[in-house]
Design a protein around this motif. Structure first.
Motif, PDB file in Angstrom:
ATOM      1  N   ASP A  34     -38.502  65.099   7.513  1.00  0.00           N
ATOM      2  CA  ASP A  34     -39.761  64.564   6.996  1.00  0.00           C
ATOM      3  C   ASP A  34     -39.666  64.301   5.500  1.00  0.00           C
ATOM      4  O   ASP A  34     -38.598  64.446   4.885  1.00  0.00           O
ATOM      5  CB  ASP A  34     -40.919  65.508   7.321  1.00  0.00           C
ATOM      6  N   ALA A  35     -40.800  63.920   4.896  1.00  0.00           N
ATOM      7  CA  ALA A  35     -40.812  63.580   3.471  1.00  0.00           C
ATOM      8  C   ALA A  35     -40.462  64.773   2.591  1.00  0.00           C
ATOM      9  O   ALA A  35     -39.972  64.601   1.464  1.00  0.00           O
ATOM     10  CB  ALA A  35     -42.176  63.013   3.092  1.00  0.00           C
ATOM     11  N   ASP A  36     -40.710  65.984   3.054  1.00  0.00           N
ATOM     12  CA  ASP A  36     -40.385  67.192   2.293  1.00  0.00           C
ATOM     13  C   ASP A  36     -38.981  67.692   2.577  1.00  0.00           C
ATOM     14  O   ASP A  36     -38.637  68.827   2.200  1.00  0.00           O
ATOM     15  CB  ASP A  36     -41.397  68.295   2.617  1.00  0.00           C
ATOM     16  N   GLU A  37     -38.193  66.857   3.261  1.00  0.00           N
ATOM     17  CA  GLU A  37     -36.805  67.170   3.613  1.00  0.00           C
ATOM     18  C   GLU A  37     -36.706  68.385   4.535  1.00  0.00           C
ATOM     19  O   GLU A  37     -35.701  69.101   4.541  1.00  0.00           O
ATOM     20  CB  GLU A  37     -35.959  67.384   2.356  1.00  0.00           C
ATOM     21  N   ASN A  38     -37.737  68.607   5.305  1.00  0.00           N
ATOM     22  CA  ASN A  38     -37.693  69.641   6.333  1.00  0.00           C
ATOM     23  C   ASN A  38     -37.158  69.036   7.634  1.00  0.00           C
ATOM     24  O   ASN A  38     -37.537  67.929   8.021  1.00  0.00           O
ATOM     25  CB  ASN A  38     -39.078  70.233   6.569  1.00  0.00           C
TER      26      ASN A  38
END
Length: 265
Positions: free
Chosen positions: A163-167
């Motif tokens: 995702d955008a949070d690099e999760n």
């Protein structure tokens, strides 16, 4: 009428059917996941002119005398050997290394395919070219969320996205189905197969790669057709010569009938 004429007609029909099968194989030489078809023939009923007799009364046994009445179609079967693998670098192109077939669903009905060219629809679902949903292990669709920045598929079929949070999150695992007799599957078009009572589905048919002896998934590659053009061209020549030989039988039989007609002149 002469029996040879009808035998020649049956041989011509069979040669035409064989050419139909060969033509379909050649037409699908570049079709992803296509499995070639083979046709076999068998002899028809034979007319017995004298029955077999066992030994007795000071004489030995006598074999039966029979005249064949031509040939007929025995079986048209699919050969599920692996095709060559073509690298595409498209993350939604999947190839199966080993046994197994992808499971896609349309209206609650499962179909099976070796063609691994999939896409994302407007809802983020992984679908094939017909819009059928690729099934996950245990059932259900595989959906990539809108907030996904990227996604990947592991050899064990696990689909993950970032995702955008690099999760890194897991979507699910691609299901594979295995059949004890894949030649018993029924072709329905669109590189899809339908299960039959003779196919022998192993397990639930929705297990992950590696279960029940299925192979692993290679992302960024496609399995191409297993058609061998050199073999098909050789079989084409054989079918052509068989057709010509059977036409010669009919021509010769007609000449004999013509001689019989001319006897009264």
């Amino acid at each position: 009428m002469l029996r040879s004429m009808y035998a020649g007609i049956s041989g011509m029909k069979n040669s035409q059917t064989k050419l139909d099968v060969i033509g379909n194989n050649i037409a699908n030489v570049n079709t992803s996941g296509y499995k070639k078809s083979n046709i076999n023939f068998q002899d028809m009923l034979s007319q017995t002119t004298s029955a077999a007799q066992g030994p007795g009364n000071g004489r030995g046994g006598i074999n039966a005398s029979q005249v064949g009445l031509g040939s007929q179609e025995g079986a048209i079967s699919n050969t599920h050997t692996p095709g060559s693998r073509q690298t595409t670098n498209n993350p939604l192109d999947f190839a199966i290394q080993g046994d197994g077939m992808f499971v896609v669903q349309d209206g609650g009905t499962n179909y099976y395919t070796r063609a691994g060219n999939f896409y994302l629809d407007a809802g983020g679902n992984i679908v094939n070219a017909n819009g059928y949903y690729l099934q996950a292990e245990g059932g259900g669709n595989l959906t990539i969320p809108e907030n996904a920045e990227s996604f990947s598929v592991q050899p064990d079929g696990t689909v993950t996205y970032t995702d955008a949070d690099e999760n890194t999150e897991e979507v699910g695992q691609i299901a594979l189905a295995k059949f004890s007799n894949p030649a018993g599957l029924e072709k329905i078009g669109g590189s899809l197969y339908a299960a039959t009572n003779n196919a022998g589905l192993v397990g639930t048919g929705l297990e992950g790669p590696g279960a029940n002896g299925t192979g692993e998934i290679i992302s960024g590659a496609l399995e191409m057709s297993n058609v061998d053009l050199s073999e098909e061209f050789t079989e084409m020549i054989t079918a052509q010569r068989s057709f010509q030989a059977n036409t010669r039988i009919i021509t010769t039989s007609d000449e004999i009938l013509q001689e019989l007609v001319n006897l009264k002149r």
